[in-house]
Design a protein around this motif. Structure first.
Motif, PDB file in Angstrom:
ATOM      1  N   SER A 258      59.143 -30.905  32.138  1.00  0.00           N
ATOM      2  CA  SER A 258      58.949 -29.849  31.140  1.00  0.00           C
ATOM      3  C   SER A 258      59.635 -28.562  31.573  1.00  0.00           C
ATOM      4  CB  SER A 258      57.453 -29.600  30.914  1.00  0.00           C
ATOM      5  OG  SER A 258      56.831 -30.731  30.330  1.00  0.00           O
ATOM      6  N   TYR A 262      62.748 -26.568  29.724  1.00  0.00           N
ATOM      7  CA  TYR A 262      62.697 -25.126  29.439  1.00  0.00           C
ATOM      8  C   TYR A 262      63.892 -24.416  30.056  1.00  0.00           C
ATOM      9  CZ  TYR A 262      61.051 -20.291  29.456  1.00  0.00           C
ATOM     10  OH  TYR A 262      60.952 -18.936  29.292  1.00  0.00           O
ATOM     11  N   ASP A 268      61.561 -28.213  23.357  1.00  0.00           N
ATOM     12  CA  ASP A 268      60.372 -28.778  23.985  1.00  0.00           C
ATOM     13  C   ASP A 268      60.783 -29.986  24.810  1.00  0.00           C
ATOM     14  OD1 ASP A 268      60.496 -31.086  22.193  1.00  0.00           O
ATOM     15  OD2 ASP A 268      59.624 -29.775  20.669  1.00  0.00           O
TER      16      ASP A 268
END
Length: 292
Positions: A258, A262, A268
């Motif tokens: 994740s 980013y 996402d």
């Protein structure tokens, strides 16, 4: 279980017992391997790394692309590229490590060496198959550089710079077919500028029109130009750079996926996973597990 992070080596840590050589290291391949048997593979460098193979076999991986090792090959790697070699039996040849600023005191044009296509940072372009004539010339240059390092004569660093530039020029000549026309010079300059812009902005800018505007050409022209020069569209060049950075970041076992999504400016984690699986053929998790 994910493997440990890929280490980055600076040139000072690989000086072959000569602490005064902070900008350039020249060595025979067997001696280099023996002196640095603790080097982790894969790894990356903060400097330019050249390897000439004169005998031996195995594989050499650069930025996750694998190439067979064979005599007469000269590998060029730029700072930041991930690489590792896996040899079968004994290998021979030469190694040069040279800092990014090695030529700065010598050249008026700080971007001069970027004109050579084998220093583009694209893995496949950094693997040069030398002709028999070129191999003799390059081997002679390596031997002269070794003598220069061993004798430590006055102006030896300048002589090493001259020999290195001769090496680049002779390899460039051996890979250039025919006379260099003005349109070829223009095309090479445009391609180099496009790649430099992609390197600077790929985290934020993903559309060819953004780069076309900075290059003062139309998006259609830029796409057609890249198709002509590289066999791929401008969008694919940008996408490939994002994908390469994703692979490099996935090597870091301490960074969750994740966070990587980013960092790469994806909306996402799901979108990043779909992107990676579409173009890498595996999910980020699967790629991370299979890193060797």
């Amino acid at each position: 279980m994910a493997k440990a992070n890929i280490p980055t080596y600076d040139i000072c840590s690989l000086v072959m017992g000569k602490p005064t050589q902070e900008d350039v290291v020249v060595a025979r391949f067997p001696e280099y391997l023996a002196a640095h048997s603790d080097i982790h593979f894969p790894h990356r460098h903060s400097f330019y790394h050249l390897a000439l193979f004169t005998s031996g076999s195995g594989t050499h991986t650069i930025d996750f692309e694998r190439f067979p090792v064979k005599p007469g090959q000269l590998y060029f790697m730029v700072p930041g590229q991930v690489h590792g070699w896996y040899f079968e039996g004994k290998v021979d040849g030469y190694v040069i490590n040279v800092s990014a600023g090695f030529f700065n005191v010598f050249l008026k044009d700080a971007d001069y060496i970027e004109r050579f296509p084998f220093l583009s940072g694209v893995a496949a372009e950094g693997v040069v198959e030398l002709t028999a004539t070129a191999l003799r010339e390059v081997t002679r240059i390596f031997e002269e550089m070794l003598q220069e390092v061993a004798t430590n004569q006055p102006f030896n660093m300048d002589m090493l710079r001259l020999l290195m530039l001769e090496l680049f020029i002779r390899v460039g000549r051996s890979t250039q077919q025919g006379a260099i026309r003005q349109d070829m010079l223009h095309n090479n300059l445009l391609l180099r500028n496009f790649r430099k812009l992609v390197e600077q902005h790929y985290m934020q800018l993903r559309l060819p029109k953004d780069y076309a505007a900075m290059l003062y050409v139309t998006p259609n022209y830029l796409n057609a130009f890249c198709q002509h020069m590289l066999g791929k569209s401008a969008g694919e060049v940008i996408r490939d750079r994002v994908l390469l950075e994703a692979k490099r970041l996935l090597v870091n076992a301490d960074t969750n996926i994740s966070a990587i999504a980013y960092q790469l400016n994806f909306a996402d984690n799901s979108y990043f996973t779909k992107f990676f699986r579409k173009y890498a053929g595996v999910t980020p998790e699967e790629f991370r597990k299979n890193i060797v």
